[in-house]
Design an enzyme around this catalytic site. Structure first.
Site, PDB file in Angstrom:
ATOM      1  N   GLY A 243       0.731  -1.042   0.100  1.00 28.26           N
ATOM      2  CA  GLY A 243       0.005   0.000   0.188  1.00 28.26           C
ATOM      3  C   GLY A 243       0.479   1.531   0.008  1.00 28.26           C
ATOM      4  O   GLY A 243       1.996   1.185   0.114  1.00 28.26           O
ATOM      5  N   CYS A 271       5.595  -5.758   1.670  1.00 32.12           N
ATOM      6  CA  CYS A 271       5.527  -4.474   1.340  1.00 32.12           C
ATOM      7  C   CYS A 271       5.215  -3.599   2.490  1.00 32.12           C
ATOM      8  O   CYS A 271       5.606  -3.677   3.568  1.00 32.12           O
ATOM      9  CB  CYS A 271       5.047  -3.958   0.152  1.00 32.12           C
ATOM     10  N   HIS A 361       7.854  -8.051  -3.565  1.00 33.41           N
ATOM     11  CA  HIS A 361       6.329  -8.335  -4.036  1.00 33.41           C
ATOM     12  C   HIS A 361       6.424  -9.816  -4.750  1.00 33.41           C
ATOM     13  O   HIS A 361       6.745 -10.118  -5.807  1.00 33.41           O
ATOM     14  CB  HIS A 361       5.977  -7.479  -5.119  1.00 33.41           C
ATOM     15  N   GLU A 363       3.947 -11.926  -5.326  1.00 31.06           N
ATOM     16  CA  GLU A 363       2.946 -12.153  -6.461  1.00 31.06           C
ATOM     17  C   GLU A 363       3.258 -11.779  -7.967  1.00 31.06           C
ATOM     18  O   GLU A 363       3.054 -12.396  -8.880  1.00 31.06           O
ATOM     19  CB  GLU A 363       1.643 -11.364  -5.892  1.00 31.06           C
TER      20      GLU A 363
END
Length: 408
Positions: A243, A271, A361, A363
């Site tokens: 975020g 993150c 990250h 993903e």
């Protein structure tokens, strides 16, 4: 076309040519041509070193209130499609490129990047000096900036004053602005194995999909979710997402996570979620000079020595001792991963409790995929927590996915 940049002056910023202008907080000015929507925009000026994934970058909520410069020289070659966005809208405040594609070419494309930006109201600029801009930010640090084109162009001194009046990223509380307003569920693919409560601090769509691929039913909750809201789902595990903004302002998510840790539920954060985890453990955070943004950051696992190339998007980091365990209200913890470029903390874990996080990250829809096995580690924590498998005291990460084994 040669680079043109200048310090503040009294003449109109566009030199009377109708071009666009990028004005930095310290007075540096770059001239170029309008790209996307025309008008004006303000934000923190940052750069992204990825050669792929521009659509994922544009739609990543972590870029809220940031003007992003792409260091790769050609942007827009494959156009834009309806499958790759990481959220329902473009979040970048502005966009800076060097050479926009004149023609896009991909069987998946539905329109050009230029049209996509214009339709989304994102003011951009194409400048020949993205290398000079990047070097400037590396030397001076990320700073406020503005892009002006069309009727928004005015004398540089006036534009510079407006840039300096725009809000700073330090002290910015932005998670609630990008979070979902209402909870929703991403169902497991195939048989359901686990229930995960995911707190949306700016979550990317690929993240719950990676968990769903592993049999997780993911309940996505707003950033305002409390520990009671999270635990009411009786989840097998809890996830805190990426975020935007300054983690020092996120007192609500920190308090919610402390309640989750008190309850002993397995936890995984990435993150911004890593920074929230650090704060929950009593650690501080700080702003990086120019941040890590791209898909080529080398991260080392401190336990195995393995190095993975990873995707990043963060301008803040956690302050923690790099060597050895340190005390927290939840027992000993340690830094699990470090960035080999600057020794930045890239991961944390509790030694005696099922909780860990990473700053990067896994993903990574646009790649690389070296770190995809972190989702398997989270599933392994949930499995052991339910007492189904694994020996007592086994460390997170002992179970590797087939994909991870291939990359090892």
């Amino acid at each position: 076309m040669s680079e043109r940049s200048e310090r503040t002056g009294g003449r109109p910023a566009d030199g009377g040519t109708g071009t666009a202008v990028l004005v930095l907080e310290d007075g540096r000015v770059f001239h170029g041509t309008p790209y996307g929507a025309e008008g004006e925009t303000f934000g923190e000026m940052v750069f992204n070193t990825g050669m792929t994934g521009y659509q994922e970058t544009l739609t990543d909520p972590s870029y809220h209130r940031q003007i992003v410069a792409m260091t790769a020289p050609h942007i827009g070659n494959t156009g834009v499609n309806d499958a790759d966005p990481e959220s329902s809208r473009v979040w970048v405040a502005g966009y800076v490129v060097r050479e926009p594609a004149r023609v896009h070419s991909s069987w998946r494309a539905t329109r050009s990047l230029d049209d996509y930006l214009a339709d989304s109201g994102v003011v951009g600029i194409a400048i020949p000096g993205t290398r000079a801009l990047t070097r400037h930010l590396r030397e001076r640090g990320a700073m406020r900036a503005g892009i002006f084109s069309g009727g928004a162009v005015a004398p540089v001194e006036e534009l510079l004053e407006r840039v300096r009046l725009s809000p700073s990223m330090e002290g910015a509380d932005l998670a609630e602005q990008v979070s979902t307003a209402e909870p929703y569920v991403v169902p497991a693919r195939g048989a359901k194995k686990y229930t995960v409560a995911a707190v949306d601090l700016g979550i990317k769509s690929m993240t719950p999909q990676r968990m769903a691929e592993r049999g997780c039913e993911v309940h996505v909750l707003p950033a305002t979710a409390t520990a009671a809201d999270i635990l009411a789902l009786d989840p097998d595990g809890v996830f805190f997402s990426n975020g935007p903004g300054d983690p020092a302002t996120a007192d609500g998510p920190v308090e919610a996570l402390r309640g989750v840790l008190d309850a002993g539920r397995p936890f995984f954060g990435i993150c911004f979620g890593n920074q929230i985890f650090g704060r929950a453990l009593g650690l501080g955070t700080y702003k990086l000079r120019y941040g890590h943004r791209g898909v080529n950051q080398p991260v080392q696992d401190r336990r195995t020595g393995k190095v993975e190339i990873s995707a990043h998007n963060h301008g803040f980091a956690v302050q923690a001792p790099l060597d050895g365990a340190f005390d927290t209200p939840y027992g000993p913890a340690e830094v699990s991963h470090v960035n080999l470029n600057d020794d930045c903390v890239e991961g944390l874990r509790l030694v005696d409790r099922p909780a860990f996080s990473v700053q990067y990250h896994p993903e990574a829809a646009a790649g690389p995929h070296d770190s995809a096995g972190l989702f398997d580690q989270f599933c392994a924590l949930m499995e052991r927590s339910r007492g189904r498998a694994g020996a007592a005291g086994e460390e997170p990460g002992a179970t590797m996915s087939t994909e991870t084994k291939k990359n090892a």
